[in-house]
Design a protein around this motif. Structure first.
Motif, PDB file in Angstrom:
ATOM      1  N   PHE A 129       1.157  -1.522  -0.307  1.00 35.71           N
ATOM      2  CA  PHE A 129       0.338  -0.020  -0.357  1.00 35.71           C
ATOM      3  C   PHE A 129       0.616   0.846   0.057  1.00 35.71           C
ATOM      4  O   PHE A 129       1.515   1.906   0.751  1.00 35.71           O
ATOM      5  CB  PHE A 129      -1.200  -0.294   1.041  1.00 35.71           C
ATOM      6  CG  PHE A 129      -1.696   0.787   1.555  1.00 35.71           C
ATOM      7  CD1 PHE A 129      -2.960   1.566   0.262  1.00 35.71           C
ATOM      8  CD2 PHE A 129      -1.338   2.086   2.204  1.00 35.71           C
ATOM      9  CE1 PHE A 129      -4.038   2.657   0.479  1.00 35.71           C
ATOM     10  CE2 PHE A 129      -2.563   3.063   2.549  1.00 35.71           C
ATOM     11  CZ  PHE A 129      -3.540   3.342   1.943  1.00 35.71           C
ATOM     12  N   ILE A 130       0.625   1.787  -0.723  1.00 35.54           N
ATOM     13  CA  ILE A 130       1.267   3.174  -0.763  1.00 35.54           C
ATOM     14  C   ILE A 130       0.158   4.280  -0.879  1.00 35.54           C
ATOM     15  O   ILE A 130       1.525   5.599   0.418  1.00 35.54           O
ATOM     16  CB  ILE A 130       2.082   4.023  -2.290  1.00 35.54           C
ATOM     17  CG1 ILE A 130       2.574   2.832  -3.194  1.00 35.54           C
ATOM     18  CG2 ILE A 130       2.462   4.708  -2.769  1.00 35.54           C
ATOM     19  CD1 ILE A 130       4.327   2.608  -2.750  1.00 35.54           C
ATOM     20  N   GLY A 131      -0.964   5.134  -0.991  1.00 36.46           N
ATOM     21  CA  GLY A 131      -1.498   5.921  -0.181  1.00 36.46           C
ATOM     22  C   GLY A 131      -2.955   6.387  -0.622  1.00 36.46           C
ATOM     23  O   GLY A 131      -2.800   5.447  -1.941  1.00 36.46           O
ATOM     24  N   ILE A 132      -3.119   6.790  -0.043  1.00 35.34           N
ATOM     25  CA  ILE A 132      -5.391   7.321  -0.389  1.00 35.34           C
ATOM     26  C   ILE A 132      -4.923   8.560  -1.055  1.00 35.34           C
ATOM     27  O   ILE A 132      -3.650   9.690  -0.683  1.00 35.34           O
ATOM     28  CB  ILE A 132      -5.926   7.367   0.009  1.00 35.34           C
ATOM     29  CG1 ILE A 132      -5.249   8.069   2.016  1.00 35.34           C
ATOM     30  CG2 ILE A 132      -5.677   5.447   0.671  1.00 35.34           C
ATOM     31  CD1 ILE A 132      -7.217   8.220   2.676  1.00 35.34           C
ATOM     32  N   ASP A 133      -6.222   9.164  -1.963  1.00 34.58           N
ATOM     33  CA  ASP A 133      -6.493  10.540  -2.140  1.00 34.58           C
ATOM     34  C   ASP A 133      -6.042  11.505  -0.679  1.00 34.58           C
ATOM     35  O   ASP A 133      -6.454  11.331   0.029  1.00 34.58           O
ATOM     36  CB  ASP A 133      -7.378  10.400  -2.267  1.00 34.58           C
ATOM     37  CG  ASP A 133      -7.665  11.826  -2.670  1.00 34.58           C
ATOM     38  OD1 ASP A 133      -7.391  13.280  -2.672  1.00 34.58           O
ATOM     39  OD2 ASP A 133      -9.000  11.750  -3.780  1.00 34.58           O
ATOM     40  N   PRO A 134      -4.894  12.290  -0.948  1.00 35.20           N
ATOM     41  CA  PRO A 134      -4.272  13.026   0.038  1.00 35.20           C
ATOM     42  C   PRO A 134      -5.706  14.083   0.802  1.00 35.20           C
ATOM     43  O   PRO A 134      -6.036  14.156   1.816  1.00 35.20           O
ATOM     44  CB  PRO A 134      -2.732  13.671   0.295  1.00 35.20           C
ATOM     45  CG  PRO A 134      -3.347  14.038  -1.750  1.00 35.20           C
ATOM     46  CD  PRO A 134      -4.225  12.071  -1.136  1.00 35.20           C
ATOM     47  N   ASP A 135      -6.955  13.503  -0.120  1.00 31.90           N
ATOM     48  CA  ASP A 135      -7.892  15.254   0.938  1.00 31.90           C
ATOM     49  C   ASP A 135      -9.260  14.193   0.937  1.00 31.90           C
ATOM     50  O   ASP A 135     -10.368  15.240   0.290  1.00 31.90           O
ATOM     51  CB  ASP A 135      -8.151  15.917  -0.577  1.00 31.90           C
ATOM     52  CG  ASP A 135      -7.058  17.325  -0.695  1.00 31.90           C
ATOM     53  OD1 ASP A 135      -6.226  17.073   0.045  1.00 31.90           O
ATOM     54  OD2 ASP A 135      -7.468  18.179  -2.238  1.00 31.90           O
ATOM     55  N   THR A 136      -8.776  13.429   1.073  1.00 32.05           N
ATOM     56  CA  THR A 136     -10.071  12.259   1.649  1.00 32.05           C
ATOM     57  C   THR A 136     -10.190  12.115   3.277  1.00 32.05           C
ATOM     58  O   THR A 136      -8.662  12.192   3.590  1.00 32.05           O
ATOM     59  CB  THR A 136      -9.964  11.546   1.128  1.00 32.05           C
ATOM     60  OG1 THR A 136      -8.784   9.799   1.322  1.00 32.05           O
ATOM     61  CG2 THR A 136     -11.207  11.568  -0.806  1.00 32.05           C
ATOM     62  N   GLY A 137     -10.562  11.630   4.242  1.00 28.81           N
ATOM     63  CA  GLY A 137     -10.813  11.940   5.434  1.00 28.81           C
ATOM     64  C   GLY A 137     -10.647  10.061   5.662  1.00 28.81           C
ATOM     65  O   GLY A 137     -10.688   9.449   6.960  1.00 28.81           O
ATOM     66  N   GLY A 138     -10.470   9.070   4.175  1.00 28.00           N
ATOM     67  CA  GLY A 138     -10.524   7.959   4.523  1.00 28.00           C
ATOM     68  C   GLY A 138     -10.714   6.934   3.826  1.00 28.00           C
ATOM     69  O   GLY A 138     -10.220   7.127   2.776  1.00 28.00           O
ATOM     70  N   GLY A 139     -11.760   5.456   3.970  1.00 26.35           N
ATOM     71  CA  GLY A 139     -12.096   4.813   2.732  1.00 26.35           C
ATOM     72  C   GLY A 139     -12.954   5.031   1.791  1.00 26.35           C
ATOM     73  O   GLY A 139     -12.925   6.596   1.664  1.00 26.35           O
ATOM     74  N   ASN A 140     -12.988   4.280   0.682  1.00 28.07           N
ATOM     75  CA  ASN A 140     -13.720   4.763   0.124  1.00 28.07           C
ATOM     76  C   ASN A 140     -13.574   6.202  -0.760  1.00 28.07           C
ATOM     77  O   ASN A 140     -13.857   7.023  -1.728  1.00 28.07           O
ATOM     78  CB  ASN A 140     -15.122   5.117  -0.564  1.00 28.07           C
ATOM     79  CG  ASN A 140     -15.565   3.430   0.686  1.00 28.07           C
ATOM     80  OD1 ASN A 140     -15.464   2.818   0.653  1.00 28.07           O
ATOM     81  ND2 ASN A 140     -16.380   3.810   1.807  1.00 28.07           N
ATOM     82  N   CYS A 141     -12.248   5.813  -1.588  1.00 30.20           N
ATOM     83  CA  CYS A 141     -11.418   6.776  -2.044  1.00 30.20           C
ATOM     84  C   CYS A 141      -9.692   5.984  -2.607  1.00 30.20           C
ATOM     85  O   CYS A 141      -9.780   5.221  -2.846  1.00 30.20           O
ATOM     86  CB  CYS A 141     -11.439   7.830  -1.483  1.00 30.20           C
ATOM     87  SG  CYS A 141      -9.463   7.254   0.089  1.00 30.20           S
ATOM     88  N   PRO A 142      -9.805   7.461  -3.834  1.00 33.11           N
ATOM     89  CA  PRO A 142      -8.972   6.479  -4.777  1.00 33.11           C
ATOM     90  C   PRO A 142      -7.549   6.336  -4.076  1.00 33.11           C
ATOM     91  O   PRO A 142      -7.449   6.783  -3.240  1.00 33.11           O
ATOM     92  CB  PRO A 142      -8.305   7.861  -5.844  1.00 33.11           C
ATOM     93  CG  PRO A 142     -10.014   8.142  -5.679  1.00 33.11           C
ATOM     94  CD  PRO A 142     -10.855   8.257  -4.404  1.00 33.11           C
ATOM     95  N   ALA A 143      -6.862   4.921  -4.465  1.00 30.50           N
ATOM     96  CA  ALA A 143      -5.775   5.225  -4.045  1.00 30.50           C
ATOM     97  C   ALA A 143      -4.611   4.252  -5.278  1.00 30.50           C
ATOM     98  O   ALA A 143      -5.082   3.598  -5.729  1.00 30.50           O
ATOM     99  CB  ALA A 143      -6.080   3.466  -2.791  1.00 30.50           C
ATOM    100  N   VAL A 144      -2.937   3.661  -4.141  1.00 24.88           N
ATOM    101  CA  VAL A 144      -2.770   3.219  -5.354  1.00 24.88           C
ATOM    102  C   VAL A 144      -1.939   2.056  -4.067  1.00 24.88           C
ATOM    103  O   VAL A 144      -1.098   2.329  -3.148  1.00 24.88           O
ATOM    104  CB  VAL A 144      -1.388   4.453  -5.519  1.00 24.88           C
ATOM    105  CG1 VAL A 144       0.232   3.774  -6.473  1.00 24.88           C
ATOM    106  CG2 VAL A 144      -1.641   5.806  -6.362  1.00 24.88           C
ATOM    107  N   TRP A 145      -1.857   0.797  -5.461  1.00 23.23           N
ATOM    108  CA  TRP A 145      -0.496   0.013  -4.518  1.00 23.23           C
ATOM    109  C   TRP A 145       0.299  -0.511  -5.382  1.00 23.23           C
ATOM    110  O   TRP A 145      -0.298  -0.049  -6.271  1.00 23.23           O
ATOM    111  CB  TRP A 145      -1.505  -0.970  -4.673  1.00 23.23           C
ATOM    112  CG  TRP A 145      -2.829  -1.110  -2.841  1.00 23.23           C
ATOM    113  CD1 TRP A 145      -2.214  -1.749  -2.388  1.00 23.23           C
ATOM    114  CD2 TRP A 145      -3.817  -0.621  -3.169  1.00 23.23           C
ATOM    115  NE1 TRP A 145      -3.338  -1.193  -1.533  1.00 23.23           N
ATOM    116  CE2 TRP A 145      -4.657  -0.590  -2.267  1.00 23.23           C
ATOM    117  CE3 TRP A 145      -4.624   0.022  -4.459  1.00 23.23           C
ATOM    118  CZ2 TRP A 145      -5.988  -0.130  -2.278  1.00 23.23           C
ATOM    119  CZ3 TRP A 145      -5.524   0.629  -4.142  1.00 23.23           C
ATOM    120  CH2 TRP A 145      -6.233   0.220  -2.990  1.00 23.23           C
ATOM    121  N   VAL A 146       1.577  -1.028  -4.850  1.00 25.46           N
ATOM    122  CA  VAL A 146       2.016  -1.663  -5.539  1.00 25.46           C
ATOM    123  C   VAL A 146       2.268  -3.419  -5.487  1.00 25.46           C
ATOM    124  O   VAL A 146       1.902  -3.570  -4.295  1.00 25.46           O
ATOM    125  CB  VAL A 146       4.016  -1.206  -5.434  1.00 25.46           C
ATOM    126  CG1 VAL A 146       4.606  -2.203  -6.927  1.00 25.46           C
ATOM    127  CG2 VAL A 146       3.476   0.080  -5.598  1.00 25.46           C
TER     128      VAL A 146
END
Length: 84
Positions: free
Chosen positions: A5-22
């Motif tokens: 897991f790399i991270g989620i959209d920094p402008d959201t408060g938690g789950g159900n948001c754009p995210a990035v993994w390798v």
């Protein structure tokens, strides 16, 4: 599957948001892959994208906010380091 897991959209408060993994190489797969969660593209976007690159049923067009460049860049760095 060896997802990092790399991270989620920094402008959201938690789950159900754009995210990035390798997904790191594992088994017979020798190359890492980026795994992206994003918003589904609308019909107009799908049509426009298809004019440049027709999409088979095994692919999807998604939208990722530009504010996630940092997470995507970090994921790309992880992939490049795995090739060394």
């Amino acid at each position: 599957m060896a997802l990092l897991f790399i991270g989620i959209d920094p402008d959201t408060g938690g789950g159900n948001c754009p995210a990035v993994w390798v997904d790191r190489p594992e088994g017979d797969r020798t190359e890492a892959e980026l795994v992206l969660q994003g918003w589904l593209a609308d019909a107009a976007t799908l049509e426009r994208c298809a004019s440049d690159s027709p999409r088979p049923d095994t692919e999807a067009v998604i939208r990722i906010p530009a504010r996630m460049v940092h997470q995507i860049r970090e994921a790309c760095d992880v992939v490049e380091r795995s090739r060394l």
